[in-house]
Design an enzyme around this catalytic site. Sequence first.
Site, PDB file in Angstrom:
ATOM      1  CE  LYS A   1       1.691   6.900  22.259  1.00 36.69           C
ATOM      2  NZ  LYS A   1       2.953   6.409  22.234  1.00 36.69           N
TER       3      LYS A   1
HETATM    4  C1  PLP Z   1       3.612   7.777  20.938  1.00 33.61           C
HETATM    5  C2  PLP Z   1       4.069   9.069  21.365  1.00 33.61           C
HETATM    6  C3  PLP Z   1       4.163  10.023  20.224  1.00 33.61           C
HETATM    7  C4  PLP Z   1       3.988   9.683  18.548  1.00 33.61           C
HETATM    8  O1  PLP Z   1       2.998   8.956  18.261  1.00 33.61           O
HETATM    9  P1  PLP Z   1       3.270   7.781  17.175  1.00 33.61           P
HETATM   10  O2  PLP Z   1       1.709   7.372  16.993  1.00 33.61           O
HETATM   11  O3  PLP Z   1       4.205   6.720  17.633  1.00 33.61           O
HETATM   12  O4  PLP Z   1       3.626   8.609  15.820  1.00 33.61           O
HETATM   13  C5  PLP Z   1       4.437  11.325  20.301  1.00 33.61           C
HETATM   14  N1  PLP Z   1       4.629  11.813  21.598  1.00 33.61           N
HETATM   15  C6  PLP Z   1       4.528  11.058  22.688  1.00 33.61           C
HETATM   16  C7  PLP Z   1       4.777  11.662  24.043  1.00 33.61           C
HETATM   17  C8  PLP Z   1       4.276   9.826  22.517  1.00 33.61           C
HETATM   18  O5  PLP Z   1       4.252   8.786  23.589  1.00 33.61           O
END
Ligand code: PLP
Length: 390
Positions: free
Chosen positions: A191
């Site tokens: 992210k």
């Molecule tokens: C990264 C992500 C998640 C989940 O997050 P984690 O921290 O990996 O559990 C959920 N939804 C979307 C759209 C994501 O990109």
Amino acid sequence: MSNSQIPFLPFTKPTIDEATIAAVGEVLRSGWITTGPKNAQLEKTLSDYFGGRPVRCFANGTATMEIALRIAGIGPGDEVITSPISWVSTSNVILTVGAKPVFVDIDPVTRNIDLNLIEQAITPATKAIMPVYLAGLPVDMGYLYRIADKYHLRVIEDAAQALGSSWQGNRIGAASPLRSDLVSFSFQANKNITSIEGGCLVMNTEEEAILASKYRLQGVTRTGLDGMEVDVLGGKHNLTDVNAVIGLHQFAKIVEVTAIRHELAKHYFASFAKTSLVALGLQLPVADFANSNWHMFQVVLPIESLENKGSNRADIMQKMKDQQIGCGLHYPIITQFTLYRELGYDPASTPHAKRVGKAILTLPLFAQMTNADVERVVVSLENALLSALK
Ligand SMILES: *Cc1c(COP(=O)(O)O)cnc(C)c1O
């Protein structure tokens, strides 16, 4: 120069500076390494950023969304409307709490849930809408909340990719003057802002925040020096202070990082304009520089033309890899997975999502990239597509 001498360009890469590494060392030496003062400081920093709304951090974005569903009281017998083009965790958590995901087709231009199709998917069992802001591009927030308010539905925003995004000048996650209900973010390594793994939930009230803290740690409430009570079934979803201090250092650069991503995305558009790719049927993302945090730069391949030539997305990804470029896949349509097929879902019921799931491709975009890297990606994609369509 042979291909092996060109450095490999991954689709994403975190930027961790020396100050962050030093801060991790300090936490490790401090004697308090799990959830403690750094977590509290991160929650306070995020709460300030979101206009004073209550915020709790969690071990990951998936746990954050699951707890949001629990706070909203969603469980067996309930339906939650969501997008079939997301990381599978979005609908997995709906199943985890015992509810039923109802997939609504996407808008092929934004690749987000098509708000025009939500009302016809609402039944007496519908309790919530769970929109996903793919690549950090939000949906029309006014429209979303008008639907939610009309049908008295909760909204659990999967804003995992949208930290730093906004809608009409208002931050995603901040309530005023927009409506906003429960908003979930992820700090996973890919992210824009990372704590390696982690997430946070923005809520409406202190009562919700207290419930979030309980779900986060075995349902426990402590009082006084030796008081302990458990009145709900919680899990183990707390964020460590090592992760929190990384998140704090990363978050301090959110404006800078978002600006770099905008510049790189603009350079993608300028570079694509010099090629034949759009004429060949390649679809670019929405050129939104007002709302999106440009978490990803995603194109949709001319999949029918490729298939007519016996080619496909994997072939293009290989041709990119041969030119030392890594592409990402975000995401195949959720309803094609065996788990979901066995529950009776069918990709054919959401035709735009079915096509995008086969044709979407994430190109490299991260803060350490240069304009020359962007140009190399675009030239490589043109080479790949022209050779596949030959
Ligand atoms: C990264 C992500 C998640 C989940 O997050 P984690 O921290 O990996 O559990 C959920 N939804 C979307 C759209 C994501 O990109």
